[in-house]
Design an enzyme around this catalytic site. Sequence first.
Site, PDB file in Angstrom:
ATOM      1  N   ASP A   1       7.287   8.474   2.583  1.00 25.61           N
ATOM      2  CA  ASP A   1       8.383   9.079   1.829  1.00 25.61           C
ATOM      3  C   ASP A   1       9.737   8.441   2.080  1.00 25.61           C
ATOM      4  O   ASP A   1      10.678   8.695   1.335  1.00 25.61           O
ATOM      5  CB  ASP A   1       8.473  10.574   2.122  1.00 25.61           C
TER       6      ASP A   1
ATOM      7  N   ASP B   1       0.449  11.295   5.674  1.00 28.84           N
ATOM      8  CA  ASP B   1       1.488  11.916   6.486  1.00 28.84           C
ATOM      9  C   ASP B   1       1.166  13.404   6.619  1.00 28.84           C
ATOM     10  O   ASP B   1       0.404  13.958   5.828  1.00 28.84           O
ATOM     11  CB  ASP B   1       2.848  11.715   5.806  1.00 28.84           C
TER      12      ASP B   1
ATOM     13  N   ASP C   1       9.209   3.547   5.456  1.00 28.85           N
ATOM     14  CA  ASP C   1       7.768   3.450   5.206  1.00 28.85           C
ATOM     15  C   ASP C   1       7.426   2.304   4.263  1.00 28.85           C
ATOM     16  O   ASP C   1       6.247   2.041   4.012  1.00 28.85           O
ATOM     17  CB  ASP C   1       7.249   4.762   4.593  1.00 28.85           C
TER      18      ASP C   1
END
Length: 986
Positions: free
Chosen positions: A636, A376, A640
């Site tokens: 996070d 990410d 996800d």
Amino acid sequence: MSSNEKERGPDDIQVEPSKPDAPRKREYKDFGHDEAEATHAKVDMATIELTAEDLYDKEKVDLETIVIDDVFKLLQCDDNGLAQNEAERREYPFSLVPISYLTRLQFLSFMWNPLSWVMEAAALVAIALSNGQGQPPDWPDFVGIVLLLLTNSAIGFYEERNAGNAVKALMDSLAPKAKVKRDGQWKEIESAHLVPGDMVSFKIGDVVPADCRLTEAINVSIDQAALTGESLPISKKTGDQCFSGSTCKQGEAEGVVISTGANTFFGRAASLVGQDDDTTGHLQKILAQIGSFCLVTIGIFVIAEIFVLYAGFRYRYRRGLDNILVLLIGGIPIAMPTVLSVTLAVGAQQLAKYKAIVTRITAIEELAGVTILCSDKTGTLTTNKLTIDRNTIKTYGPFSADDVILLAAYASRTENQDAIDSSVVQALGDVARARAGITLLDFKPFNPVDKRTEITYRDESTGKLKRVSKGMTGIIIELCTRNKTEELETRLEADVEEYASRGLRALAVAYEEVEGDDFEAEGNGFELIGLLAIFDPPRDDTKQTIDDAQALGVKVKMVTGDQLAIAKETGRRLGMGDHMYPARVLKDGPAPGSKHSNLDEMIMDADGFAGVFPEHKYEIVKRLQGLGHLCAMTGDGANDAPALSRANVGIAVEGATDAARGAADIVLTEPGLSTIVHAIRQSRIIFQRMRNYSIYACAVTIRIVVCFAILAFAYKFDFPPFMILIIALLNDGTIMTLSVDRVLPSMHPDSWDLAEIFAYAVAYGLYLTVSTVALVCIIMETTFFQDKFGVSLEGAPPIQANDRQLHMVVYLQVAIISQALIFVTRSHGFFFMERPSTALVVAFCIAQLISSIIAAYGNWGFTKIQAISGGWIGIVWVWNIIWFIPLDWIKFAMKATVIKSLRKRHEAKLAREVASGVPLTRTQSRAASIHESLYSNRVSFIKRAARKVGFGRVNVHVKPEELQRFSSIQAQRVGATLARNPSRTA
């Protein structure tokens, strides 16, 4: 764009046309849920007899919808909170902390695998089958085998507990806190200890500690995006429910806890993604295959001995059993499951020092083989903190870039700042300068209508009134009546477009002077003085970290939900490339005429993807695995979870929700990517330790089985099984230190190549077999040692095969050189070029000292041995040193011939598969067979530590209709995805 702009866009505001004398009136839409009318509980409130389970039976009671007064009655509490003793009484049925595993079962679990079963069978042979022909049971061997099993279990159990304490301590540091009223006083406790009936309070920035009903709400707005995916915060009022894990964005509130742990909204969703698949993985497959290699080797020679000794030599029943026991005890790498588990446990403890919690222990081994890391951007590659890029500031008047920043800081709040005001003030370096030398007369904060801030102040040095405004470019340029020209607007538009192409947000700054002393008077007209670029900068260590990852053979791909231009700019700044695509290409595929013939090629070629949603992350991971890569993925949020679960190694970054932590294999407690690279490097060290031991264990199996079978066939050599037990026991004590051995990490992704391991093992094992057989032949067939060194054995030459002192000579020779082999298997070059750990050297020296003492003083009549002289001990040591030196040359010869040939064949096979379009087979299924699952990792401290603070899987039954009613569409997709993929399949 400020945080206020994110929360409410321009389309969300309805503005009535202003009337000449009437103030402008703004109306805001309410983005809350549809309200459900409160009902009463369907129970007799006068005679409440409810168990903990009854409180969550929706047919009896629905604490989420009944009137608040009934909530207090049902939970038998009031707004003064619970008494401490009552809270403690309620903690057992409602706590997040389950009953601990039985310690004795943990200890015994280390004996539950096929290799241990063979040893246990050998113990039964010694105590039961050996009881015949007028002889008692073989108690010494039985006790020795049991002692060996218990020693292995004790070492594994001890290391597990030590590592578990380290991991639990780190997890405890993550335990969320809650402000609770107990005995009428507010105090702070861990959220895990909340119980229904507790009164809690929270304010802006706090995480809601449990599902609760609000009893007091002052301008409360709750961000539930991590749980429900709703992009906007939800306004809450008295009586509304707040979910555990959501974040208070505005206001203050008090509430009564109605659900904790597994019964919360989050608990129900987390139960879907916390798949407990710790018993499967690459390591179990490797253990199963290595175990099979050892068992098959032993089985072949045991059958051969049965035929040769009984059918050929006509051995008596008891004599043949002793020979078979030698092969069973000496050939089984009984310590292998324990050594590997201890190595992983110590590895988990070492990773904890880097602030990485391993929630699936075998992920350490898989992380060593990761070839692609999908990371990410926000908060991992970048700081997640808006910053002014001083190098790109544009000026349009007589002011310098520093002047523009200072004036923009004047037009910013110094308290209760939003992200943009904070970035501007921080750009000054000294925040005190934002109000130094001026007297604040009037300040207009940002609002969604005007989209700018404005300050009117008196310059204390000149006494003049001045005014500064900063905000959106289009708004600010309309104010600039003094210097707005066609040329300026064209230039400004070009500058803004340049910023946009680089993913930078533009913030315009304007200035005017006010005549007189009336701060509300009109000024002399604003003029545009500068344009600031705002961006989320890369972390200081990120570029070096990415370089380190690429040097380790790991390709880093950015996978972000941010805009494509921002992703590309970040990629350029980090040197990871800007060859990125929007997420829609995952559905549309490569454009016609593109250099990529299919989507898989595009994914492999890309440096990253922007604008992704959770389903895109899942698809990217799936396709990369289909191409044969071991893939790690960071995340996070609860959304996800599918991608984290699908990835070979799911990594929950710092600040991740508990849902993400529950689905991940590794949880980071510090921000940034550097922790992941540290973990990769550490996992490769751990992998090397396991590989070194695997070669050693297989080599010793070949060495013992082949050596003593040959001696039995050639000389009817009946070596005492008890002495093999002594060798195995001393070996185990030394080999356990491999878990902390000093090794160098590989500079490329690791993978198990069992053909190489078995090839090395066979070469080493046969060589050591020759060393022992040659020694026995010289002693039995010649008088070389007697003549040269003046030594003698119990019997006169020619020496008999079962001379008790000859047994002791063989014992010492086998014990010394077998352990010395580890120094060769642990090194890639000459053994003396790679310094071992102090623990390994000390353990080796102690074991050899004990072996030599036993050889000198071990007159044990029950086991057919007798002590030998110091001369024989010296001969054996010199013999072993002479035979040890060529072991390195055997290693080099194997690398140059057999291993080189195996690698070429493997590479050719991969090339053919790639050319034919057949997916590579590197990524294995996580679904283990029954045989493989028998080698499952016994390190359970992760589960205990995780559950102690509420992480990981919670065993709770959720009715489908209940999930449908209370969960978000994202949580439903998580459940559906994991229901279809209960384990991580390739």
